[in-house]
Structure formats: C-alpha cells, structure tokens
Write an enzyme that holds these catalytic residues in place. Structure first.
Site, PDB file in Angstrom:
ATOM      1  N   ARG A 223      48.775 -59.467  15.013  1.00 32.36           N
ATOM      2  CA  ARG A 223      48.144 -58.614  14.009  1.00 32.36           C
ATOM      3  C   ARG A 223      49.143 -57.870  13.135  1.00 32.36           C
ATOM      4  O   ARG A 223      48.809 -57.445  12.033  1.00 32.36           O
ATOM      5  CB  ARG A 223      47.240 -57.581  14.699  1.00 32.36           C
ATOM      6  CG  ARG A 223      48.004 -56.658  15.596  1.00 32.36           C
ATOM      7  CD  ARG A 223      47.202 -55.579  16.273  1.00 32.36           C
ATOM      8  NE  ARG A 223      48.046 -54.827  17.168  1.00 32.36           N
ATOM      9  CZ  ARG A 223      48.896 -53.882  16.796  1.00 32.36           C
ATOM     10  NH1 ARG A 223      48.992 -53.545  15.519  1.00 32.36           N
ATOM     11  NH2 ARG A 223      49.654 -53.265  17.683  1.00 32.36           N
TER      12      ARG A 223
ATOM     13  N   CYS B 127      47.821 -50.276  25.859  1.00 36.86           N
ATOM     14  CA  CYS B 127      48.672 -51.412  26.254  1.00 36.86           C
ATOM     15  C   CYS B 127      48.914 -51.380  27.760  1.00 36.86           C
ATOM     16  O   CYS B 127      48.734 -52.378  28.444  1.00 36.86           O
ATOM     17  CB  CYS B 127      49.999 -51.370  25.502  1.00 36.86           C
ATOM     18  SG  CYS B 127      49.841 -51.568  23.715  1.00 36.86           S
TER      19      CYS B 127
ATOM     20  N   ASP C 188      55.935 -54.429  24.248  1.00 37.61           N
ATOM     21  CA  ASP C 188      57.034 -54.539  23.296  1.00 37.61           C
ATOM     22  C   ASP C 188      58.325 -54.245  24.072  1.00 37.61           C
ATOM     23  O   ASP C 188      58.610 -53.099  24.426  1.00 37.61           O
ATOM     24  CB  ASP C 188      56.810 -53.521  22.170  1.00 37.61           C
ATOM     25  CG  ASP C 188      57.957 -53.415  21.186  1.00 37.61           C
ATOM     26  OD1 ASP C 188      59.027 -54.021  21.417  1.00 37.61           O
ATOM     27  OD2 ASP C 188      57.809 -52.683  20.193  1.00 37.61           O
TER      28      ASP C 188
END
Length: 282
Positions: free
Chosen positions: A21, A166, A189
């Site tokens: 995204r 997350c 990440d």
C-alpha cells in the site's frame, strides 16, 4: 545483537519482492522468528543508535489507554506516530485503547463479566476490559496459565484506526521463576519498526516481571510478514558491517506498571554505533 543481524541477513538473502500500500517495494519473508535472553542485557541495538526515550515514551503511551497522540506529541515532543494521526491528533482505537479498554459485549440481560472491580464505562458503546491489569492479575494468581494473552486486534474496529496494529498479540508465560513473553506481529518493518518493538516489549516484560515478583526470562518474536523496504537496504547492509557491542543495562523502579514514568527507567552502558536514518513508508 546477533539475533537481529541474522534476521536482516536472512531477509536480504531469501526475501521475495512484493508490492504494498505504501508504493515502496519490499523484500519480504514469511514467518521469521528470533528470541533473546533478557538476562544477557537489555536488547537495544548497538549497530545503530536507537532512541531510548522514544521507545519508553511509546510504551508508556500504550499503557495510558488513549485514542490520540496529544500526550506523546504535544506534551513530550515525540513524533513517531504523527504520520498516522488526523489533524487533531486522533489515531482511533489502536494499541492503548485495546490494551486497556478492549470493547466487551454485554450479556443478553445487560450484565457484563468484569473480573476487575472499579472500572467505569467510557466510550465505544460497550463495557471495556483492561487486558494489561487482567494479565498482571493472572500472573499473580495463576502463573501457570496458558491463557495470559493481550490482543490488539479487533476486526470490527479496523476502519476506525489510523493504522491497524502490526504487533497484534503478546502472551506471557512463566517457567522456572522467570517471566517470558512471546510477541506475534502480522507485519514488521525490519529497519525501523522491529528495533522499537524488540526494545519496547522487552522493557514491558521486565517491568511486569518486577511487579509480579519474577525474573525476566526470554523475549520471543514471530513476524508473519518480515520485510525490508527497498530504500532501507543500503542502511541495513551498513549495519551488517558493524561489530555488535555489549548490550546496555536497564534498571526499572520497582513500582506497579501503571505508576511508572520515564524517569523510572535507567539505561546504562549504552555505546552504540552512529545513527542510520531510514525514511518512513506511510
């Protein structure tokens, strides 16, 4: 820290390119896992500087139960959540709300099960359940339970969130007088988020261990989509060239978790390599 560097190397070596995204491609691996022994030192990365104050302030914000970042941004000059807040600072019912005020359906007769006394009804149209205090209560009264779970995933509220969680679930487990914690993360990440998650949940585990009279044990971490953004690769390769240094020490005041302030966290002997800047993909 070797466990983190091994994670980086494995994704660089074996990751597959994926679109997402944000518009920035990632190298991604499925279901990465590592664990660290908290008796060996506080796992704050030494191959780059990690901003300890931001880590602890974010943890304290999670514990406040708020749906906005005003305390972080306006009162404490911490801007790590700015990109996901609206113009008034609201991020919706993410970690703080779901940790401390998880929406809880009422029974058909209008009553609601509430294991902890003295909680007021607030917003979201439901009774609210304090998962953190429930976990602490269980650790004190039934430490061998396999159900000491805190969840930050609520499918019905995803549309109200600035960023769906997350790191979505952590589980406490007691063995041999030590408190262990396993974190499940749907998306990680590796350059920016994982170092914060590692340090944040390790500090939480240490703080809770003190409150329930246990020693810190192992922090374990499963990342379902472990990824490296394309524009982070060079910085991570630089980290891999650096020799890890001895981990710092963290002392936390022996207080209930809800009474902790930043001044109660004392970091010592932290001597990291210089900062590496990574752009945030929003």
């Amino acid at each position: 820290m070797k466990a983190y560097l091994d994670l980086v190397q494995n994704v660089l070596d074996n990751g597959v390119w994926k679109e997402n995204r944000t518009g920035v491609r990632t190298l991604s691996n499925f279901a990465e896992y590592y664990r660290v022994d908290l008796s060996e030192g506080f796992p704050l990365l030494t191959t780059k500087k990690v901003f300890f104050r931001s880590v602890i302030m974010e943890l304290l914000w999670y514990l406040r139960g708020e749906d906005h970042i005003k305390w972080l941004r306006d009162e404490n000059n911490i801007h790590i959540w700015d990109a996901w807040a609206d113009e008034d600072g609201y991020v919706g019912p993410i970690y703080p709300v779901l940790w401390r005020r998880f929406p809880m359906a009422k029974a058909s007769d209008g009553s609601a099960y509430r294991p902890l006394e003295g909680k007021e009804e607030k917003s979201w149209g439901y009774d609210e359940f304090d998962q953190v205090q429930n976990a602490i209560h269980m650790l004190k009264t039934n430490p061998n339970s396999r159900r000491i779970v805190v969840s930050a995933w609520h499918p019905g509220l995803l549309g109200e969130m600035g960023l769906p969680p997350c790191h979505l679930m952590y589980i406490f487990n007691v063995a041999d007088g030590k408190l262990n914690c396993h974190l499940t993360q749907r998306s990680g990440d590796i350059a920016l988020g994982i170092p914060f998650n590692l340090a944040c949940y390790s500090a939480l585990t240490m703080a809770v261990a003190q409150e329930v009279d246990l020693e810190p044990g192992v922090f374990a971490h499963t990342i379902v989509d472990a990824h490296i953004y394309e524009n982070h690769i060079d910085g991570l390769k630089e980290q891999l060239k650096r020799e890890p240094k001895k981990l710092p020490e963290l002392k936390i005041a022996k207080k209930p978790v809800d009474d902790l302030t930043y001044e109660d966290f004392e970091l010592s002997n932290y001597d990291p390599h210089p900062v590496i800047r990574f752009p945030v993909a929003v």
